[in-house]
Design an enzyme around this catalytic site. Structure first.
Site, mmCIF file in Angstrom:
data_model
loop_
_atom_site.group_PDB
_atom_site.id
_atom_site.type_symbol
_atom_site.label_atom_id
_atom_site.label_comp_id
_atom_site.label_asym_id
_atom_site.label_seq_id
_atom_site.Cartn_x
_atom_site.Cartn_y
_atom_site.Cartn_z
ATOM 1 N N GLU A 74 34.948 25.833 24.986
ATOM 2 C CA GLU A 74 34.835 24.386 24.773
ATOM 3 C C GLU A 74 35.044 23.624 26.077
ATOM 4 O O GLU A 74 34.585 22.508 26.228
ATOM 5 C CB GLU A 74 35.818 23.898 23.707
ATOM 6 C CG GLU A 74 35.568 24.474 22.326
ATOM 7 C CD GLU A 74 36.195 25.861 22.134
ATOM 8 O OE1 GLU A 74 36.702 26.427 23.109
ATOM 9 O OE2 GLU A 74 36.156 26.356 21.004
ATOM 10 N N PRO B 226 30.218 29.218 31.859
ATOM 11 C CA PRO B 226 28.831 29.641 31.657
ATOM 12 C C PRO B 226 27.828 28.624 32.192
ATOM 13 O O PRO B 226 26.642 28.923 32.309
ATOM 14 C CB PRO B 226 28.716 29.794 30.133
ATOM 15 C CG PRO B 226 29.913 29.142 29.552
ATOM 16 C CD PRO B 226 30.950 29.091 30.604
ATOM 17 N N ARG C 142 36.260 44.341 46.985
ATOM 18 C CA ARG C 142 35.685 45.529 47.620
ATOM 19 C C ARG C 142 34.870 45.207 48.863
ATOM 20 O O ARG C 142 34.527 46.090 49.622
ATOM 21 C CB ARG C 142 34.884 46.361 46.620
ATOM 22 C CG ARG C 142 33.707 45.658 46.009
ATOM 23 C CD ARG C 142 33.151 46.442 44.842
ATOM 24 N NE ARG C 142 32.652 47.762 45.220
ATOM 25 C CZ ARG C 142 31.539 47.973 45.921
ATOM 26 N NH1 ARG C 142 30.808 46.967 46.320
ATOM 27 N NH2 ARG C 142 31.165 49.189 46.222
ATOM 28 N N ASP D 287 25.362 49.456 49.161
ATOM 29 C CA ASP D 287 25.122 49.366 47.724
ATOM 30 C C ASP D 287 23.841 48.628 47.397
ATOM 31 O O ASP D 287 23.388 47.779 48.150
ATOM 32 C CB ASP D 287 26.251 48.596 47.037
ATOM 33 C CG ASP D 287 27.565 49.335 47.069
ATOM 34 O OD1 ASP D 287 27.543 50.564 47.243
ATOM 35 O OD2 ASP D 287 28.602 48.675 46.913
HETATM 36 CL CL1 6GU Z 1 32.438 32.297 33.743
HETATM 37 N N1 6GU Z 1 32.808 31.938 31.183
HETATM 38 C C1 6GU Z 1 32.464 32.041 29.891
HETATM 39 N N2 6GU Z 1 33.272 31.528 28.954
HETATM 40 N N3 6GU Z 1 31.341 32.616 29.492
HETATM 41 C C2 6GU Z 1 30.555 33.124 30.449
HETATM 42 C C3 6GU Z 1 30.866 33.061 31.799
HETATM 43 C C4 6GU Z 1 32.023 32.437 32.142
HETATM 44 N N4 6GU Z 1 29.873 33.634 32.504
HETATM 45 C C5 6GU Z 1 29.008 34.068 31.594
HETATM 46 N N5 6GU Z 1 29.403 33.755 30.359
#
Ligand code: 6GU
Length: 238
Positions: free
Chosen positions: A118, A91, A156, A171
């Site tokens: 974590e 994230p 794709r 798209d």
């Molecule tokens: Cl790549 N991993 C995690 N754990 N949470 C996320 C993410 C990735 N992308 C958005 N939220």
């Protein structure tokens, strides 16, 4: 041949996805090869196959240790003819957008590292210097779903995967188009009082094209005005 390796603690998550029609077809046609590897197989702890440990300095949760990850990535890299682009799903990464997807589709090999929230020992990123990608501003329990999103979007775009090559470039969010899609209709012409717009039944192709363009513009302006003015990989508004 496009090769994707996925490194995960939960390889079973990918089983259903791998048999999904478009990807399954791309694999059967020899366009894509997808290999899933269990990080636990590279544990240095022969007894319990442990791959995580508590963070130095304290704090909640467990971290994935550097040694099994590096051993695993190096072993997986040696399985192919080129080392490939290592991608860490986290994230904290760059938010995935279509431009990045199209760029990755032009690579020949991806190695996807799925983390848990974590995360990894910092030395994993220090040593591998992966491209860190996120799929959006929300927290998932692990990178697996994000890895599937990335594979789905990337595969794709590989030439020959979609029947009609043009269709992926048309798209929304593709380089060839920065507008949301116009509404489409098929038979019947009326259902529970909901009708198909007359222009689509008119046979006037010029008018139809005009209507569709107007619909796309109006929908984009209403829902995603940011697409016009943010630098998110689209050509700028005329
Ligand atoms: Cl790549 N991993 C995690 N754990 N949470 C996320 C993410 C990735 N992308 C958005 N939220």
């Amino acid at each position: 041949m496009y090769r994707v390796d996925v490194i995960t603690l939960f390889p079973q998550i990918f089983d259903g996805y791998l048999s999904q029609s478009l990807l399954a077809k791309a694999i059967a046609n020899g366009l894509v090869e997808l290999c899933v590897h269990n990080l636990r197989d590279w544990s240095v702890d022969l007894k319990h196959h442990k791959i995580d440990d508590r963070p130095y300095g304290g704090g909640p949760g467990m971290l994935i240790c550097v040694e099994p990850v590096i051993r695993c990535v190096e072993a997986v890299q040696a399985m192919g003819s080129i080392p490939g682009q290592v991608i860490l799903l986290t994230p904290q990464g760059e938010q995935l957008r279509q431009q990045r997807v199209e760029n990755l589709a032009q690579s020949n090999r991806l190695i996807l590292l799925c983390g848990r929230y974590e995360g990894f020992d910092q030395r994993v990123t220090d040593i591998l210097q992966p491209l860190e990608l996120s799929i959006g501003d929300y927290v998932l329990n692990g990178g697996e779903v994000a890895a599937m999103v990335l594979v789905d979007a990337t595969v794709r775009m590989i030439p020959g995967v979609l029947g009609d090559e043009q269709s992926s470039w048309d798209d929304s969010f593709s380089r060839g188009n920065r507008l949301l899609e116009f509404p489409q209709y098929t038979r019947p012409p009326e259902f529970r009082g909901y009708t198909v717009p007359d222009v689509l039944l008119s046979g006037n192709h010029q008018e139809i094209a005009k209507w569709r363009q107007q619909q796309s513009l109006a929908k984009t302006e209403l829902r995603r005005n940011d697409l016009f003015d943010k630098n998110i990989g689209f050509p700028t508004k005329e």
